[in-house]
Design a protein around this motif. Structure first.
Motif, PDB file in Angstrom:
ATOM      1  N   ASP A   1      -1.820  -1.223  -6.827  1.00  0.00           N
ATOM      2  CA  ASP A   1      -1.700  -0.977  -5.387  1.00  0.00           C
ATOM      3  C   ASP A   1      -3.050  -0.693  -4.736  1.00  0.00           C
ATOM      4  OD1 ASP A   1       0.025  -0.478  -3.038  1.00  0.00           O
ATOM      5  OD2 ASP A   1      -0.761   1.562  -3.208  1.00  0.00           O
TER       6      ASP A   1
ATOM      7  N   MET B   1       0.843  -1.194   0.000  1.00  0.00           N
ATOM      8  CA  MET B   1       0.000   0.000   0.000  1.00  0.00           C
ATOM      9  C   MET B   1       0.876   1.241   0.000  1.00  0.00           C
ATOM     10  SD  MET B   1      -3.046  -1.105  -0.109  1.00  0.00           S
ATOM     11  CE  MET B   1      -3.957   0.366   0.302  1.00  0.00           C
ATOM     12  N   SER B   2       0.338   2.321  -0.524  1.00  0.00           N
ATOM     13  CA  SER B   2       1.080   3.564  -0.590  1.00  0.00           C
ATOM     14  C   SER B   2       1.153   4.211   0.785  1.00  0.00           C
ATOM     15  CB  SER B   2       0.423   4.517  -1.585  1.00  0.00           C
ATOM     16  OG  SER B   2      -0.902   4.769  -1.202  1.00  0.00           O
TER      17      SER B   2
ATOM     18  N   ARG C   1       3.924  -6.399 -10.836  1.00  0.00           N
ATOM     19  CA  ARG C   1       2.827  -5.798 -10.087  1.00  0.00           C
ATOM     20  C   ARG C   1       1.621  -5.542 -10.977  1.00  0.00           C
ATOM     21  NH1 ARG C   1       4.522  -3.430  -5.145  1.00  0.00           N
ATOM     22  NH2 ARG C   1       6.778  -3.514  -4.840  1.00  0.00           N
TER      23      ARG C   1
ATOM     24  N   LEU D   1       0.951   1.063 -11.620  1.00  0.00           N
ATOM     25  CA  LEU D   1       1.283   0.738 -10.235  1.00  0.00           C
ATOM     26  C   LEU D   1       0.186   1.198  -9.274  1.00  0.00           C
ATOM     27  CD1 LEU D   1       5.081   1.687 -10.210  1.00  0.00           C
ATOM     28  CD2 LEU D   1       4.110  -0.612 -10.121  1.00  0.00           C
ATOM     29  N   ARG D   2      -0.417   2.351  -9.548  1.00  0.00           N
ATOM     30  CA  ARG D   2      -1.522   2.809  -8.701  1.00  0.00           C
ATOM     31  C   ARG D   2      -2.692   1.834  -8.738  1.00  0.00           C
ATOM     32  NH1 ARG D   2      -2.938   9.066  -9.755  1.00  0.00           N
ATOM     33  NH2 ARG D   2      -4.419   7.932 -11.040  1.00  0.00           N
TER      34      ARG D   2
ATOM     35  N   LEU E   1       4.802   5.483  -3.602  1.00  0.00           N
ATOM     36  CA  LEU E   1       4.133   4.410  -4.332  1.00  0.00           C
ATOM     37  C   LEU E   1       5.075   3.232  -4.487  1.00  0.00           C
ATOM     38  CD1 LEU E   1       1.614   3.514  -5.979  1.00  0.00           C
ATOM     39  CD2 LEU E   1       2.730   4.473  -8.000  1.00  0.00           C
ATOM     40  N   PRO E   2       4.720   2.049  -4.008  1.00  0.00           N
ATOM     41  CA  PRO E   2       5.573   0.874  -4.214  1.00  0.00           C
ATOM     42  C   PRO E   2       5.838   0.642  -5.688  1.00  0.00           C
ATOM     43  CG  PRO E   2       3.840   0.392  -2.626  1.00  0.00           C
ATOM     44  CD  PRO E   2       3.522   1.737  -3.211  1.00  0.00           C
TER      45      PRO E   2
END
Length: 999
Positions: A410, A1-2, A362, A406-407, A57-58
């Motif tokens: 996530d 999670m961010s 991801r 990625l968002r 952001l991961p």
């Protein structure tokens, strides 16, 4: 999670910096500020994030590491002249890092819909400027920034081209009569435009999927069609390859998710785009440029010299590109891989690869259609990194797309939601009841069944006059298998087209002959173990003996490995003698390379049979009809880029089998483990006569060996091996004879006929793949009535689908062969003849599967041997008299003899009666709707591409209407009823079936 880092009272970050940068691309280009706008916007965003907070952001970590390493690499600069080049590239990485973090942080003001819309606006600006470049190809703008920049800065070619931009990049290689104007605006170079187009076109498609208004969608579809004009003007090979890979990846994802309509739409669109590309002269333009340009050879030499320089400074690199005095091109400018290696050292490439791999890993969790298009764009981009470097706006766009992905990955999923993506060989879907299921039930629902409950083992069907409605799982698997085989056939056909258009008719003829030798050797050394494993493994699992599968694999693979190794050695030793039969053609080395890859190819084929027996039909189809053809297409493309060579082409065709063999071994191991874990007493043991086909007395036949024993396995497989060898020889023997009698030019044209006709055989392959395990399991359980109904339904569908295709081949043979290049159309008459013969052959339906799965492999061997005798005798007799007409006559006679004998045996001896009335209705419909319409258009418009397209639209539309109104004629009543019910269910809400909820 961010993770959020912000003051408690922070306001949301505004959207205007990102939207203004991307949406105002045309303004920045016209004013000459395109070189400065990203950096100015990045500093504005940095200030906003400092004041209002940022969200980590991961997945962004590797890019931050890349920026820090590029910053450290500045210490390696040796001269002041290289500072400017280093500064530009440092600014690119910095801008991308800051803007990426900003987009990651501004989720409230920049939801996915807004970001994708801004990226689509960037794409539209590119396309609009590209279209203007077609009217003003030599126009260069004088911008305000260009007027104020000092001459010292404009001495840098990149800065000059950005500050005083032009619409196109003009090139005129030595020997070319007219200059080539390649689309470039709003970028400095045509390669940058092609790279950005390949990256953003999938985003434009994703935007179309997100639109709610059909009118707006239609307008954007028009933009997509118009974009092909400047795209083709770039003559950019890498762009085309990247788009093809993106489309293939999207097709795979849609198939694995069960979105079959979208998958077929992508395949159809890609096929239409490919035909339009060839017909419009796009391929000829690229070929002409390559004829007069040494860019390929220069690149290869530059790459070798770049590696030598990288070794000198492997850690921090040289800081900036440097001119190579030998090639005349700067080190580190011909690809992202080489830019990072040369300028910033090996660690920078590691960080970049880490970022990209993280995106792909991801991003796999994103499973809606727009997200999948964005994801697949990165897969296509992988093919560009060795050849084109990211810089400026393309690098920023690349990172923004990655952040969007990625968002989405996530973001927490809604409670109760289910991930609909699958892997190649997932575990079985939980069943509604604890009753064990055999291969018929478990195999067809194992991949991407979307959580539907699978049917349990049913009681033997009562006598009926019509086939029962197929289950959802069966229908789904048949459609998925057909889609994958269609994709594989199109990709293989594209490889043949590529060879024909690039290498020429003579080289294509030699290539087809090498393929013939390789395929014959591969089938000969498989020894029929693939079909034996289909029957033995499916029978073992169906009767509760899954523990025997590992032993069956050992029984099959050890003799195959020994036999293939012996044959490979014999081919290597006999290569000089084979080369002497066609002196001067360079066959020896190609035969040696192909021979060394026969053992892994034979093992791969056997393992694929085991996958089918385990019920992993979708997995097998992905492996055999998607992965292998795509690897071959990519290999052929790279071989042609490196220079036309029979050795390179042979390696490109044969090498992928080794990789696929490894993948198949892993998948078989996984499938076997699952089958053994789920093993339970089989329902066949509770049914009278259910074990009769595995061991004991077969219906209407003598006592048979247990096929799960070594003796029983090879008693069946050895006969099937000889039969398969004869069948493969039937497929290729005429090509070899044409090459021997008439030379490589005629072999090239005739081989193109072979490729076109084999494209239609994908339907028969689908029938074999789907019905083979079903027939085997039905026969193993003594359900002969079910097997007979399955045969009748398969035959009707085969005729309904294959006849229109062969009619098109027969009527428009010159058009299809013209796609291969000049000279191939001379074989149009023979192709029309064999197309008519294949219509009769396909009317026999799945009789080959019936004979095999009923244990009558010896009958099939007799049939194939008689057909091969006809083919050899016909070729030896008729080719010297009639040329290619003689070869195709022998081919037609042989396939008709084979089909006729098999149909008679299945009908008279086994009781599988062909559905004559249904075949008559389906055949007559296709002849009237497609054949007569096509013939009329050819007589009026000639054998042209417009006539072919009109036939597809008018005749195909009429035929589709007949199928829709009278589906029972074609054995599709259940499928059409399901489609109608689905359409009725959607009648009240037609909004965004392809779209998604904005984030």
């Amino acid at each position: 999670m961010s993770m959020m880092v912000a003051p408690a009272t922070a306001r949301p970050l505004p959207a205007w910096p990102v939207v203004g940068l991307l949406g105002g691309l045309a303004l920045w280009w016209v004013t000459g500020a395109l070189i400065l706008a990203p950096t100015v916007a990045a500093f504005i965003m940095l200030v906003l994030m400092i004041r209002r907070g940022a969200r980590w952001l991961p997945g962004m970590g590797p890019w931050i590491c890349l920026f820090l390493w590029v910053l450290a690499a500045g210490s390696s600069l040796l001269t002041s002249a290289s500072v400017l080049g280093y500064g530009l590239r440092l600014a690119d990485v910095f801008d991308a890092a800051v803007i990426g973090l900003y987009v990651a942080s501004a989720r409230e003001s920049l939801p996915r819909r807004t970001v994708v819309g801004a990226l689509a606006a960037t794409w539209l600006t590119m396309v609009g400027l590209g279209l203007l470049g077609q009217f003003f190809p030599e126009q260069r703008l004088t911008t305000p920034l260009g007027l104020v920049l000092p001459n010292s800065m404009q001495s840098n070619e990149l800065i000059r081209d950005l500050a005083s931009p032009q619409f196109t990049e003009t090139q005129q290689p030595y020997g070319l009569e007219k200059p080539m104007h390649r689309t470039a605006a709003p970028f400095a170079y045509a390669n940058s435009w092609g790279q950005a187009y390949a990256m953003l076109t999938p985003v434009a498609v994703a935007w179309v999927c997100m639109l709610r208004s059909w009118k707006t969608r239609a307008l954007w579809v028009l933009f997509l069609l118009l974009s092909s004009i400047p795209a083709l003007a770039t003559s950019n090979r890498g762009m085309l390859v990247a788009l093809g890979v993106t489309a293939a990846a999207a097709t795979v994802r849609m198939i694995l998710m069960g979105r079959l309509q979208l998958a077929l739409g992508i395949i159809s669109g890609a096929a239409a785009a490919g035909l339009a590309f060839v017909a419009s002269g796009g391929l000829a333009s690229i070929t002409e440029r390559l004829t007069y340009s040494s860019s390929t050879g220069d690149r290869l030499e530059l790459y070798e010299r770049t590696l030598d320089r990288v070794i000198q400074k492997p850690w921090l690199g040289h800081g900036s590109p440097e001119l190579d005095p030998v090639v005349g091109v700067a080190f580190g400018t011909q690809g992202m891989v080489w830019l990072l290696l040369f300028c910033f050292g090996i660690p920078s490439l590691i960080f970049f690869a880490w970022f990209v791999i993280g995106l792909l890993v991801r991003g796999w969790r994103v499973n809606d259609v727009p997200g999948i298009w964005i994801y697949c764009s990165f897969i296509g981009m992988l093919t560009l990194f060795p050849f084109y470097a990211l810089s400026g706006v393309p690098m920023i766009v690349f990172v923004i797309m990655g952040v969007v992905l990625l968002r989405d990955a996530d973001a927490p999923k809604p409670r109760g939601s289910k991930y609909t993506g699958t892997v190649l060989s997932p575990g079985p879907t939980p069943r509604a009841h604890p009753v064990p299921a055999g291969p018929v039930e478990r195999g067809l629902g194992s991949a991407g069944s979307q959580g539907a409950s699978l049917p349990t083992a049913a009681a033997p069907p009562a006598p009926a006059t019509r086939a029962p409605a197929p289950s959802k799982a069966k229908t789904s698997t048949a459609l998925v298998t057909f889609a994958l085989i269609l994709t594989g056939a199109v990709v293989a056909f594209a490889a043949s087209l590529l060879v024909g258009n690039t290498a020429g008719q003579g080289a294509a003829g030699l290539f087809f002959q090498v393929i013939a030798f390789f395929n014959i050797a591969l089938v000969a050394t498989t020894l029929g173990s693939d079909t034996g494993l289909v029957r033995a493994v499916s029978a073992a699992v169906a009767t509760g003996r899954a523990d025997q599968v590992p032993g069956l694999l050992r029984t099959a693979l050890v003799p195959v490995a020994v036999a293939s190794s012996l044959v490979a050695g014999a081919l290597v030793l006999s290569a000089p003698w084979l080369d002497s039969l066609a002196p001067g053609m360079g066959l020896e080395r190609s035969i040696v390379v192909s021979a060394l890859l026969v053992p892994p190819g034979a093992i791969m084929t056997s393992l694929c049979g085991a996958l089918r027996g385990l019920g992993r039909i979708r997995t097998f189809s992905v492996l055999q009809n998607l992965v292998l053809p795509l690897l071959r297409l990519a290999g052929v493309a790279m071989a042609l880029v490196a220079g036309v060579s029979l050795l390179r082409l042979s390696m490109a065709w044969a090498l992928p089998v080794a990789l696929v063999a490894v993948l198949a071994a892993l998948l078989v191991w996984n499938g076997t483990r699952i089958a053994r874990r789920e093993q339970a007493p089989a329902d066949a043991q509770t049914q009278p006569g259910g074990v009769g086909q595995v061991m004991g007395r077969a219906p209407n036949g003598p006592v048979t060996e247990d096929i799960t024993t070594t003796r029983g396995f090879w008693a069946f497989s050895s006969v099937r091996g000889v039969s398969a060898l004869v069948e493969t020889a039937l497929e290729w023997i005429d090509v070899i004879f044409v090459g021997l009698f008439l030379g490589p030019l005629a072999a090239g044209a005739y081989g193109a006929v072979n490729r076109c006709v084999r494209l239609g055989s994908m339907l028969d392959q689908t029938a074999r793949l789907v019905t083979g395990p079903l027939l085997s399991a039905a026969v193993a359980r003594g359900r002969m009535a079910e097997a007979q109904l399955l045969y009748a339904a398969t035959t009707r569908i085969l005729v309904a689908a294959a006849w229109p295709f062969f009619l098109l081949l027969a009527v428009f043979a010159p058009v299809f062969l013209g796609f291969f290049g000049e000279g191939f159309a001379e074989a149009s008459g023979p192709m029309s003849l064999i197309s008519v013969a294949m219509m009769l052959v396909v009317s026999a339906g799945g009789v080959q599967s019936v004979l095999l799965m009923a244990g009558r492999s010896r009958w099939q061997l007799i049939n194939k041997s008689a057909a091969l005798l006809c083919a050899v005798a016909g070729c030896l007799t008729l080719i010297p008299l009639w040329g290619m007409w003689g070869a195709v006559t022998a081919w037609a006679v042989s396939v008709l003899v084979d089909a006729g004998l098999a149909t008679t045996q299945a009908w008279v001896r086994l009781g599988f009666v062909p559905p004559f009335a249904a075949l008559l209705r389906a055949g007559a419909s296709s002849v009237v709707c497609v054949g007569l319409v096509g013939l009329g258009l050819r007589l009026s418009l000639g054998a042209t591409l417009p006539a072919l397209l009109l036939t597809v639209v008018l005749g195909g539309g009429a035929y589709a209407a007949v199928v829709w109104l009278r589906p029972g004629w074609f054995g599709m009543q259940a499928q059409i009823d399901a489609v109608r019910a689905r359409l009725r269910g959607r009648g009240k809400d037609r909004v965004t079936d392809m779209g998604s909820t904005p984030r």
